[in-house]
Enzyme design. Structure first.
Site, PDB file in Angstrom:
ATOM      1  N   ASP A   1       8.423   0.482   3.873  1.00 13.92           N
ATOM      2  CA  ASP A   1       7.250   1.533   4.060  1.00 13.92           C
ATOM      3  C   ASP A   1       7.754   2.836   4.217  1.00 13.92           C
ATOM      4  OD1 ASP A   1       5.315   2.511   5.273  1.00 13.92           O
ATOM      5  OD2 ASP A   1       5.541   1.757   7.263  1.00 13.92           O
TER       6      ASP A   1
ATOM      7  N   ASN B   1       5.826   5.518   5.060  1.00 16.73           N
ATOM      8  CA  ASN B   1       5.034   6.600   6.080  1.00 16.73           C
ATOM      9  C   ASN B   1       4.708   6.064   7.506  1.00 16.73           C
ATOM     10  OD1 ASN B   1       3.290   4.632   5.389  1.00 16.73           O
ATOM     11  ND2 ASN B   1       1.891   6.311   4.310  1.00 16.73           N
TER      12      ASN B   1
ATOM     13  N   ASP C   1       2.904   3.309   8.352  1.00 12.95           N
ATOM     14  CA  ASP C   1       1.731   2.659   8.487  1.00 12.95           C
ATOM     15  C   ASP C   1       1.909   1.169   8.608  1.00 12.95           C
ATOM     16  OD1 ASP C   1       2.003   2.121   5.721  1.00 12.95           O
ATOM     17  OD2 ASP C   1       0.081   2.915   5.151  1.00 12.95           O
TER      18      ASP C   1
ATOM     19  N   ASP D   1       5.247   0.712   0.465  1.00 18.17           N
ATOM     20  CA  ASP D   1       4.655   1.517  -0.443  1.00 18.17           C
ATOM     21  C   ASP D   1       5.584   1.989  -1.655  1.00 18.17           C
ATOM     22  OD1 ASP D   1       6.274   3.759   0.809  1.00 18.17           O
ATOM     23  OD2 ASP D   1       4.654   3.505   2.458  1.00 18.17           O
TER      24      ASP D   1
ATOM     25  N   ASP E   1      -0.502 -12.764 -15.001  1.00 17.18           N
ATOM     26  CA  ASP E   1      -1.260 -13.502 -13.821  1.00 17.18           C
ATOM     27  C   ASP E   1      -1.898 -14.708 -14.268  1.00 17.18           C
ATOM     28  OD1 ASP E   1      -1.421 -13.800 -10.747  1.00 17.18           O
ATOM     29  OD2 ASP E   1      -3.275 -13.930 -11.357  1.00 17.18           O
TER      30      ASP E   1
ATOM     31  N   GLU F   1       2.646 -16.328 -16.256  1.00 21.11           N
ATOM     32  CA  GLU F   1       2.728 -17.456 -15.158  1.00 21.11           C
ATOM     33  C   GLU F   1       2.094 -18.379 -15.608  1.00 21.11           C
ATOM     34  OE1 GLU F   1       1.454 -17.698 -10.505  1.00 21.11           O
ATOM     35  OE2 GLU F   1       0.248 -16.984 -11.752  1.00 21.11           O
TER      36      GLU F   1
HETATM   37  C1  NOJ Z   1      -1.035 -16.105  -9.065  1.00 27.80           C
HETATM   38  C2  NOJ Z   1      -0.437 -15.008  -8.111  1.00 27.80           C
HETATM   39  O1  NOJ Z   1       0.915 -15.363  -8.247  1.00 27.80           O
HETATM   40  C3  NOJ Z   1      -1.042 -15.404  -6.746  1.00 27.80           C
HETATM   41  O2  NOJ Z   1      -0.069 -14.672  -5.661  1.00 27.80           O
HETATM   42  C4  NOJ Z   1      -2.469 -15.416  -6.629  1.00 27.80           C
HETATM   43  O3  NOJ Z   1      -2.963 -15.584  -5.324  1.00 27.80           O
HETATM   44  C5  NOJ Z   1      -3.291 -15.914  -7.718  1.00 27.80           C
HETATM   45  N1  NOJ Z   1      -2.526 -15.815  -8.985  1.00 27.80           N
HETATM   46  C6  NOJ Z   1      -4.573 -15.127  -8.029  1.00 27.80           C
HETATM   47  O4  NOJ Z   1      -4.341 -13.909  -8.722  1.00 27.80           O
HETATM   48 CA    CA Z   2       3.352   2.738   3.838  1.00 29.06          CA
END
Ligand code: NOJ
Ligand code: CA
Length: 646
Positions: A106, A108, A110, A114, A291, A343
């Site tokens: 981080d 800043n 918060d 980032d 993903d 994935e």
């Molecule tokens: C796979 C991602 O690695 C996981 O973190 C996410 O919750 C699901 N796909 C849905 O996008």
């Molecule tokens: Ca931040």
């Protein structure tokens, strides 16, 4: 069905001669920015390889194949260097480091990591020896699933910074001769994406067909007079269908309610995706982690699952998946010098070639979770690790995947508990450190592109969770609302399962030093709690200590980079049945390495099989060894890892 955690479900170029231990940069004509490249070896291959040596290590080149008869020779004739039957690519040789931006640094105060925070830590990664950074989603998102629910693909998440911050981070990465891949989440969007906001307005809206809408099955006793269109359950508990009152239809969400699935049958959706991919590639990113990419092609007619049917396998093998990925490759990926890693939930080993085979023109590589999911009984329940079972997985990879395919090596990510807590011994600081080094040795010597997850180079552990309210992850919260509420699990069972295997473990803040919040944030609150063991486990201490896990990882990366045997070499498990010791070789021509991993916390006098001698010790996690060069019986200490050059 409950959410199944993912782990449980060249052209020849001449250029400056550089050392294999320190890759140098050469101009990348396709992108106009320097890229690290192991040109010494290439130049050596091109200019100096005698035919005999080339044959010995299995390298072929254009000069050797005037009449290409075999697949290797054909690839060689196209100007591709082939080593041991594998075509040579930068992404095969890379060590990739995954950053979960919310938890990295981080800048800043918060309490949320980032992009400027990442930029400030690039030297740390460069010094470790990382080639590629994989950044988990950094796009505008309402964060129902921490960025895996994207609201705007062309905007940076407000908490993470601005596009200017992204550009500065990318420039910093390039300046250090590293590369960046970003997360492509296009099976679904956020329900706050403008496409979905339009889509749900009316049945005739031009965006209606961007998502998957269906009529329900009439049932006067159901809440809205309808049951969902079929019996699919979402990964995050409950039905995968959500009723939408405005148009009185259901939409499909294989993940959270706020993650509606895109309709890839619609060519406009596919063009939108290709366009956003070009947007980021044109900025200079080097590719994508994709993903749940196999889920993009849905089963025609969306019939009910039959009893006992494996839903994930069905969803991952839709009839148009390969057609869509080939189109994506043709229209986008093939035009850049990029890498893509899918994935690949639901894809088994025999099915891998379809996605990564060179003749398939789809992806560079995929993550297969057979190893990390080992022992999974369902939900958060696992059997203890049985080493021969794990070894069998890696042998299956080496046997079933061919030379046209490429593999990945990883033990952790943002969806898994910490690997040292899962497979190591954290009962004492010494055992934890040895276990962590052993696991890093394994990731960096197994076949495939190596992926390290942030903090594993420090041996970061699971967090001591005690209350449901401490967990941030939607997976845990939804299971609490459904399974605990329905009496299928007690609250305590859910807490202990999620504490051992839940995803939040990987998402606690990086432990940088001993200052407030482990140096992650100066704020008074961090989005996930900081593990109290940061006083003992942190980067600052480890960077100073030559014996640390960090330095061991650095040496291991350098060793891997020093010899192509670790990349393109053959793999052989020499003692598949041994329950404590994992012994394997990586060999390329005259270069052969023996990797010995004592997975137990007991010392073992281990006699090498087949009269093998352990010759030249290159690296080990204990400082010294009393075993002499040429020994056939080794005195392995708890969690000891050694690599010999034989
Ligand atoms: C796979 C991602 O690695 C996981 O973190 C996410 O919750 C699901 N796909 C849905 O996008
Ligand atoms: Ca931040």
């Amino acid at each position: 069905m409950a959410w199944i955690p993912w782990h449980s479900v060249v052209s020849l170029e001449t250029g400056p001669i550089c050392q294999r231990t320190a890759p140098c940069a050469v101009a990348d004509s396709s992108k106009g920015h320097p890229r690290p490249y192991h040109t010494a070896v290439l130049t050596f291959f091109k200019l100096a390889l005698s035919a005999a040596f080339a044959t010995a290590i299995g390298a072929s080149s254009y000069a050797q194949s005037l009449e290409p008869a075999t697949a290797d020779a054909r690839r060689a004739s196209q100007g591709v260097t082939v080593i041991n039957g594998y075509s040579q690519h930068w992404w095969k040789e890379a060590v990739v480091y995954q950053i979960y931006p919310r938890s990295f640094q981080d800048s800043n105060g918060d309490g949320i990591g980032d992009l400027n925070g990442i930029t400030s830590r690039l030297d740390y990664l460069k010094n470790l020896g990382v080639d590629v950074i994989w950044l988990s989603p950094h796009f505008d998102s309402p964060n129902a699933d921490n960025g895996y629910d994207i609201r705007d693909y062309r905007k940076v998440m407000t908490e993470f910074g601005t596009m200017g911050d992204f550009d500065r981070m990318l420039a910093g990465i390039k300046k250090r001769h590293m590369r960046l891949i970003i997360d492509l989440v296009v099976n679904h969007t956020s329900d706050e994406h403008k496409w979905f906001e339009e889509s749900r307005k009316s049945r005739t809206n031009p965006y209606r067909d961007y998502y998957i809408w269906r009529d329900g099955k009439p049932n006067p006793n159901a809440p809205n007079g309808f049951d969902p269109p079929n019996n699919y359950n979402s990964f995050f508990s409950g039905s995968a269908w959500q009723w939408d009152e405005t148009t009185r239809q259901f939409y499909l969400h294989l993940f959270a309610v706020k993650q509606p699935d895109l309709n890839w049958e619609n060519p406009k959706v596919r063009q939108e995706v290709y366009s956003l991919m070009r947007f980021w590639l044109d900025k200079g990113v080097d590719g994508f982690r994709m993903d749940v990419i196999p889920l993009i092609s849905k089963t025609p007619g969306l019939p009910d699952l039959t009893p006992g049917q494996d839903a994930v396998k069905l969803w991952a093998n839709g009839p148009r998946r390969d057609e869509f990925l080939q189109e994506m490759n043709r229209e986008v990926l093939s035009k850049y010098d990029d890498m893509s890693v899918g994935e690949a939930i639901g894809i088994d080993l025999p099915g891998t070639h379809s996605l990564v085979g060179e003749d398939r023109h789809e992806l560079s590589q995929i993550f297969n979770f057979d190893a990390t999911r080992i022992g999974s009984i369902g939900g958060y329940i696992y059997r203890p690790l049985h080493l021969p079972e794990l070894k069998a997985v890696y042998t299956a990879h080496a046997t079933i995947l061919g030379k046209q395919d490429w593999d990945t090596s990883f033990l952790g990510n943002h969806d898994m508990s910490r690997v040292v807590s899962r497979w190591g011994d954290t009962s004492t600081p010494e055992l934890r450190a040895m276990s962590a080094k052993l696991l890093q040795t394994m990731v960096l010597t197994l076949r495939g592109t190596a992926y390290l997850y942030q903090g594993d180079e420090l041996g970061m552990t699971n967090y001591p969770w005690t209350k449901i309210s401490e967990f941030n992850d939607i997976e845990v919260q939804n299971r609490f609302k459904t399974e605990v509420a329905q009496g299928k699990l007690t609250e305590q069972q859910l807490i202990s399962g999620a504490a051992a295997y839940g995803r939040d473990n990987a998402r606690t803040p990086m432990q940088w030093d001993i200052t407030k919040n482990a140096g992650f944030s100066t704020g008074n609150h961090t989005w996930e709690p900081v593990n109290p063991n940061y006083l003992q486990i942190n980067a600052a201490d480890q960077v100073k200590d030559p014996d640390s896990i960090y330095h061991y990882t650095q040496k291991m990366i350098a060793l891997r980079r020093s010899d192509l045997a670790f990349i393109y070499g053959d793999y052989q498990d020499l003692d598949p049945k041994h329950e404590q010791v994992f012994l394997y070789t990586r060999s390329l021509g005259a270069s052969s390495y023996l990797v010995i991993l004592n997975f137990s916390s007991q010392p073992i006098d281990y006699t090498l099989p087949q009269g093998i001698q352990a010759k030249n010790l290159k690296l080990g996690n204990y400082r010294d060894s009393s075993d002499l060069a040429g020994a056939t019986t080794l005195h392995l200490r708890p969690r000891e890892a050694r690599i010999y050059k034989n």
